[in-house]
Design an enzyme around this catalytic site. Structure first.
Site, PDB file in Angstrom:
ATOM      1  N   TYR A  31       5.324   2.218  -4.063  1.00 30.60           N
ATOM      2  CA  TYR A  31       4.631   2.141  -5.352  1.00 30.60           C
ATOM      3  C   TYR A  31       5.687   2.259  -6.443  1.00 30.60           C
ATOM      4  O   TYR A  31       6.519   3.164  -6.390  1.00 30.60           O
ATOM      5  CB  TYR A  31       3.639   3.308  -5.485  1.00 30.60           C
ATOM      6  N   GLU A  58       2.820  -2.245 -13.150  1.00 30.38           N
ATOM      7  CA  GLU A  58       2.702  -1.484 -11.899  1.00 30.38           C
ATOM      8  C   GLU A  58       2.643  -2.433 -10.708  1.00 30.38           C
ATOM      9  O   GLU A  58       1.952  -3.445 -10.763  1.00 30.38           O
ATOM     10  CB  GLU A  58       1.425  -0.642 -11.955  1.00 30.38           C
TER      11      GLU A  58
END
Ligand code: GDP
Ligand code: MN
Length: 408
Positions: free
Chosen positions: A101, A189
């Site tokens: 992530y 993101e």
């Protein structure tokens, strides 16, 4: 302004961040054609501006044409936590070896940019961050310094892309930063930033962005031609679009009391006051919308506000809550009276004023002797009136309906 995944990955491609091959489709038929082009297996991904689509069943793997069409048929009408799916992205299915992530966002506290990263990415990332905050690295990018490839390499090293190529991770970090900076984003993101490839073939392994979540700073729209290329309004609420076109902040909820106020804080507390009053009265009445008229409340603005709120057929009455600062309540009162002449549908309007020229404004409304207007002295009193009247009208409509039913 939030982007759909298929739009965010367009920005990634422009900067050279690796993404799987993908085609955006609006119908199940188009999805089937897209899947044939991409090849099997492929991933059918519902496009909604919200995360956790995977857990909601809006991201599925198709192994052949019929599966692709059937999955698209199932995903297209879905809602993911209140957000309508709008089209599907058909992607080449990757063999995932590991999920990371990585995000870049504005950090208002330290007035710089935050890079959050963890080697434990994927759909459970929030859960992991809660249980093991030490797994999540938080690093910073200084807004006054250039962020270079050398800096990105140091950062990648600190994050620890175990099992992945540090140089490639650094390249992606740098390109994420360029995506962020050049597009005036507030969030970029990637979850998962996946290591993909054939486990038996070292040369096939690489990092690839399997998802994108990008938010752009609306204040910078003028620098990007208004981001017209991302205007994808099909599927958005028509009343919300109409309000937006008039520069008003309107959010549709699903209750019966329309709410109009000035200032987001005041409108939010008006919603609470209505819900609270209804609970005390033992009814199911709820606020129907959020509408902030902002600073000005001319007759035209008020007419537009009332007609937007009343265009929602669930609305039984409207609570107008204005605190006169620069705006004088007297002007707002005149605006309401003018507006009532201009709009077609009427409903009881419960008004509470405070601040600049509140007494004069209320007096103007009282002197108008308009049956639709109810004047209240306090916010609590107004909210209680609005909830009570809405419940009464709701019941009256219900008993009319049962009467009609009996006649049949
Ligand atoms: P989100 O749930 O809204 O974040 O949607 P994602 O695009 O992240 O997809 C959800 C999950 O589906 C990912 O975390 C992956 O585990 C899985 N997924 C997405 N694309 C692929 C793919 O190409 N291959 C495989 N095997 N899984 C995928
Ligand atoms: Mn994701």
């Amino acid at each position: 302004m939030d982007l759909y995944e298929y739009q965010g990955r367009q920005l990634f491609m422009e900067k050279g961040i690796p993404v799987p091959e993908g085609i955006y489709a609006l119908t199940a038929e188009e999805a089937g054609e897209a899947a044939d082009k991409i090849g099997y297996p492929c991933v059918i991904k519902g496009q909604a501006k919200i995360g956790h689509r995977g857990q909601a069943g809006a991201v599925k793997i198709a192994n052949n044409h019929d599966e692709a069409v059937a999955l698209a048929e199932r995903i297209l009408p879905m809602e993911v936590r209140g957000h309508k799916v709008h089209g599907v992205l058909v992607c080449e299915a990757a063999n995932i070896l590991h999920e990371y992530y990585v995000s870049i966002s504005v950090d208002r506290t330290s007035r710089d940019y935050d890079v959050l990263a963890t080697a434990a990415g994927g759909t459970e990332v929030e859960e992991i961050a809660r249980k093991h905050p030490e797994y999540v690295k938080r690093l910073h990018i200084d807004p006054y310094k250039d962020f270079t490839l050398a800096d990105a390499k140091v950062m990648a090293e600190q994050i620890g892309f175990y099992h992945a190529d540090n140089d490639q991770a650094a390249e992606i970090l740098l390109k994420m930063w360029q995506t962020f900076k050049d597009n005036d984003a507030t969030l970029v993101e990637i979850n998962p930033l996946a290591k993909i490839g054939d486990p038996n073939d070292e040369s096939s392994k690489m990092l690839c962005a399997l998802d994108s979540k990008v938010s752009l700073d609306g204040n910078a729209a003028f620098r990007h031609d208004g981001w017209k290329r991302f205007d994808d309004t099909t599927g958005e609420d028509p009343l919300e679009l109409r309000a937006k076109a008039h520069g008003l902040h309107y959010v549709r909820l699903n209750g019966q009391v329309g709410v109009i106020g000035n200032g987001a804080g005041l409108v939010m507390s008006s919603l609470d006051a209505v819900a609270d009053a209804a609970e005390q009265q033992g009814t199911d009445i709820k606020p129907a919308n959020f509408l902030d008229i902002g600073g000005g409340a001319s007759a035209e603005v008020m007419a537009e506000c009332l007609s937007i709120v009343l265009a929602d057929p669930n609305v039984r009455d409207v609570f107008v809550n204005v605190y006169g600062g620069i705006t004088s309540c007297q002007l707002v009162a005149e605006g309401i009276l003018e507006a009532l002449k201009a709009i077609e549908r009427t409903a009881p309007i419960i008004v509470r004023f405070d601040g600049n020229a509140a007494a004069e404004g209320l007096e103007t409304l009282e002197n108008a002797h308009n049956d639709s207007i109810v004047v209240a002295r306090t916010m609590e009193e107004a909210a209680a009136e609005a909830a009570r009247i809405a419940a009464e009208l709701e019941n009256a409509q219900f008993s009319d309906a049962t009467k009609e039913g009996e006649n049949l």
